[in-house]
Design an enzyme around this catalytic site. Structure first.
Site, mmCIF file in Angstrom:
data_model
loop_
_atom_site.group_PDB
_atom_site.id
_atom_site.type_symbol
_atom_site.label_atom_id
_atom_site.label_comp_id
_atom_site.label_asym_id
_atom_site.label_seq_id
_atom_site.Cartn_x
_atom_site.Cartn_y
_atom_site.Cartn_z
ATOM 1 N N GLU A 151 -0.918 -2.541 -9.089
ATOM 2 C CA GLU A 151 -1.974 -3.852 -9.308
ATOM 3 C C GLU A 151 -2.807 -3.890 -9.493
ATOM 4 O O GLU A 151 -3.724 -3.566 -9.091
ATOM 5 C CB GLU A 151 -1.817 -3.748 -7.854
ATOM 6 C CG GLU A 151 -0.829 -4.019 -6.951
ATOM 7 C CD GLU A 151 -1.152 -4.592 -5.084
ATOM 8 O OE1 GLU A 151 -1.978 -4.227 -4.585
ATOM 9 O OE2 GLU A 151 -0.321 -5.097 -5.115
ATOM 10 N N GLU A 305 7.220 -6.777 -4.803
ATOM 11 C CA GLU A 305 6.918 -6.510 -3.098
ATOM 12 C C GLU A 305 6.409 -7.664 -2.070
ATOM 13 O O GLU A 305 5.472 -8.658 -2.256
ATOM 14 C CB GLU A 305 5.392 -5.901 -3.151
ATOM 15 C CG GLU A 305 5.288 -4.483 -4.053
ATOM 16 C CD GLU A 305 3.930 -3.592 -3.584
ATOM 17 O OE1 GLU A 305 3.785 -3.944 -2.633
ATOM 18 O OE2 GLU A 305 3.891 -2.505 -4.844
HETATM 19 C C1 GAL Z 1 0.098 -3.596 -1.922
HETATM 20 C C2 GAL Z 1 -0.157 -2.271 -2.955
HETATM 21 C C3 GAL Z 1 1.148 -1.349 -2.395
HETATM 22 C C4 GAL Z 1 1.037 -0.778 -0.767
HETATM 23 C C5 GAL Z 1 1.281 -2.312 -0.269
HETATM 24 C C6 GAL Z 1 0.968 -2.021 1.452
HETATM 25 O O1 GAL Z 1 -0.832 -3.938 -2.433
HETATM 26 O O2 GAL Z 1 0.561 -2.334 -4.333
HETATM 27 O O3 GAL Z 1 0.992 -0.161 -2.217
HETATM 28 O O4 GAL Z 1 -0.127 -0.407 -0.498
HETATM 29 O O5 GAL Z 1 0.302 -3.316 -0.654
HETATM 30 O O6 GAL Z 1 1.103 -3.585 1.607
#
Ligand code: GAL
Length: 680
Positions: A151, A305
């Site tokens: 990110e 994710e």
């Molecule tokens: C994302 C990040 C992850 C984790 C997640 C939590 O933005 O890439 O590592 O922190 O959020 O929601």
């Protein structure tokens, strides 16, 4: 775009952080992954301090064992370079590589993302660990894809950043005259006579220069991209057949120019966390997925994710039964090559210890893990995504958004670019109309209609592009504040909306933000077919407020009120389709070439906007919350409501093997391959 190596079918899995657990848990993890149908996991995203415990000293033993275990268990690896979280030894050895805020505060280690991308020591250390990983695992059979960094989004205001910014500016402007002109530095005595006088936009006494702030955001997008490219090029040389990506962060701020970045990655990958629950989460999911597909140029992409719950600010809401699968299916329907999560196993310690996981703290004997397992089985029955049929384009430009988040005065602080674009998408989504996004300079001639919400910045080139789109027969629907500034945030004078004036056949003399809504006189009787009210979301939770502009129980006949914004519009060829109470035009329509250009000089509620779109010939027949997405002959049907809903197709559900005969149960989903004769 390229498919992760060796993954047959869709990608299913998530971030896997075995270094947080004793080794006996790893064996259980792999057994549970097999049970859940996991095909791909992202490993090592934040493992730098465990991989390089001291400068130049590596410990790969544990990662060797993890990769071997996963390989033996049939799970492929999306191997990350851990550069999003430098170890404590790094910040102590190179304090000049720590990020500095605009107030001059140097941020210490103790969290993640504690670096300045412009710092030479950080750049060197990033390449060193990326090379070490690349050389170690280039031939490992589990290696399916590289996940560079995590990110991208950390900016800095230190001296290294200042130097890099100046280099970037020299390249962009060539000379200081051009820069002074673009930044309008004669305002408030800001004229620069030496490059060294230019800083990052540091904390200052009063309002700062919006053109300076905008260029700083552009610079950071390019600077982070340079960091990505260095690692990508190195890994590509070591493993030419392994695709390389990074995961985009989405949300209320957006750190990079995704149109540019998407030309550089082998596979577009996004992280998506809705900021609201229930039906609004489903709307946001479709929005994010359509953006990702559009960035990928219509080709497949990957949801890297999402969460099995809703981490929204300080609250961890649960997803209602079935929501995990429905959200995943939404992404797949809209072109994702699978559904991945953060993270596989919920952590027991650390900053995100209460973040939901695929294996929750309760362990596999849990509703969440059962749903995860069912989802894995469902996805295993689906083929690779095909091109998604989209009927309308919505313009999306991150630079225009950045300008509206700017540092100077704006005509109203109520203007929210993201919400304006979301409204356009949401109204279409509720009618079952699938939308693509496009940059204002893209060729949009294949879309019968193009929506232009609040596109504050518009270059001459993009304005010409939109003009020839309409000339060629397209329908353009622009809303207020579009085209009023050039790419340097300078107002286009002589009447708003500068760049679009002739195309829209109007001249706007004044902006008049509204203290309260005003009823529009819909003198030409704009009427949409009545829209069903927004159905209740499947499940019971609904923690978010209704989106602005969605009146409870509103019908969509008529435009309703104008809100927040109004303008003094003069007709210069266009006709008025609706008026303000004082008789001034509020909505206009202009015949231009073979096409039509509409202008909406106020903010409409959702039903008013739907009515306007219908009048412009953009309407669907869908039921709100009954999502239907087509990939050629394949129909994805997702019922987000608590009622059974009609569906436009009959056939056999590829997931359950059961027949679908015109209706879908509450909360259910199905994927049907339909021949023309089965279309209702
Ligand atoms: C994302 C990040 C992850 C984790 C997640 C939590 O933005 O890439 O590592 O922190 O959020 O929601």
């Amino acid at each position: 775009m390229r498919w992760p190596k060796g993954v047959d079918g869709l990608c299913y899995g998530g971030d896997y952080n075995p270094e947080q657990w004793p080794e006996e848990v790893w064996t259980e993890d792999v057994a549970l992954m097999r049970r859940a149908g996991v095909t791909l996991v992202s490993v090592g995203v934040f493992s730098w301090s465990r991989l390089e415990p001291a400068e130049g000293r590596y410990d790969f033993g544990w990662l060797d064992r993890v990769l071997d275990l996963l390989w033996e268990g049939g799970v492929r690896v999306n191997l990350a370079t851990p550069t999003a979280s430098p170890p404590p030894w790094f910040s102590l050895a190179y304090p000049d590589a720590l990020a500095v805020t605009r107030d001059g505060v140097r941020l210490m280690h103790g969290s993640r993302d504690t670096y300045c991308v412009s710092a030479p020591a950080y750049r060197e250390a990033s390449l060193r660990i990326a090379r070490a990983l690349g050389e170690r695992y280039r031939d490992h059979p589990a290696l399916a894809m590289w996940h560079v960094h995590n990110e991208y989004g950390t900016t800095c205001h230190c001296d290294h950043a200042a130097e890099a910014f100046r280099r970037w500016l020299r390249e962009r402007y060539g000379g200081l005259d051009a820069l002074n002109d673009a930044w309008t530095t004669s305002f408030w005595s800001q004229h620069y006579s030496e490059w060294e006088q230019i800083n990052p936009p540091l904390a200052t006494v009063y309002l700062s220069n919006p053109a300076h702030a905008l260029d700083y955001r552009r610079f950071w997008s390019d600077e982070m991209l340079a960091h990505f490219r260095e690692q990508r090029d190195l890994l590509r040389e070591l493993t030419p057949d392994v695709p390389i990506t990074t995961n985009y962060v989405l949300g209320h701020w957006v750190s990079v120019d995704h149109w540019t970045w998407s030309r550089e990655v082998d596979l577009v990958a996004i992280d998506h966390y809705p900021s609201a629950t229930g039906m609004e989460a489903a709307e946001q999911t479709a929005f994010a997925a359509d953006l990702a597909r559009s960035w990928a140029g219509g080709r497949p992409w990957l949801l890297m994710e999402q969460a099995t719950g809703y981490p929204i600010g300080p609250r961890m809401y649960g997803k209602e039964p079935g929501e995990i699968a429905r959200h995943s299916l939404q992404h797949v329907a809209r072109g994702s090559k699978g559904a991945m999560f953060f993270q596989w196993r919920a952590s027991r310690g650390g900053a995100e210890q209460w973040h939901p996981g695929m294996v929750p703290h309760a362990g596999p004997d849990s509703r969440v893990f059962r749903e995860v397992t069912e989802l894995g089985a469902a996805l295993s029955r689906l083929p690779a995504p095909e091109a998604v049929n989209a009927e309308v384009a919505i313009l999306w430009d991150e630079e225009a958004w950045w300008a509206l988040q700017g540092s100077g005065l704006l005509p109203s602080s109520d203007i929210d670019y993201l919400e304006s674009v979301r409204q356009a998408h949401r109204v279409l989504w509720r009618q079952g109309v699938t939308a693509d996004f496009a940059h204002p300079s893209h060729d949009v001639s294949r879309y019968p209609a193009v929506l232009v919400p609040c596109l504050y910045l518009l270059s001459d080139e993009s304005a010409r592009n939109l003009r020839s789109y309409v000339e060629g027969g397209g329908t353009l629907i622009a809303s207020f504040l579009s085209g009023v500034a050039d790419e340097h945030t300078r107002v286009r004078v002589g009447g708003y909306p500068g760049a679009l004036r002739e195309l829209l056949g109007i001249r706007v003399e004044e902006f008049r933000p509204l203290p309260k809504p005003v009823a529009l006189t819909d003198e030409l009787r704009l009427r949409a077919a009545p829209q069903p009210e927004n159905a209740a979301p499947a499940g019971t939770a609904g923690h978010a407020e209704a989106p602005p502009g969605l009146e409870a129980g509103a019908t969509s006949s008529g435009l309703g009120d104008g809100r927040m914004w109004s303008e003094t519009v003069h007709l210069e060829g266009a006709e008025a389709m609706a008026r303000y109470p004082d008789g001034g035009p509020a909505v206009t329509r202009n015949a231009f070439g073979e096409g039509t250009a509409w202008y909406v000089s106020t903010r409409l509620g959702d039903s008013g906007y739907a009515c306007l779109l219908a009048a412009a010939g953009v309407a669907g027949t869908g039921v709100p919350g009954m999502e239907v997405v087509r990939q050629g002959d394949r129909f994805f049907l997702i019922n987000h409501t608590t009622e059974k809903q009609p569906v436009p197709v009959d056939g056999t559900d590829m997931i359950s093997g059961m027949p679908v005969t015109g209706v879908l149960a509450p909360g259910a989903f199905a994927v049907v391959e339909a021949r023309a004769e089965n279309l209702a």
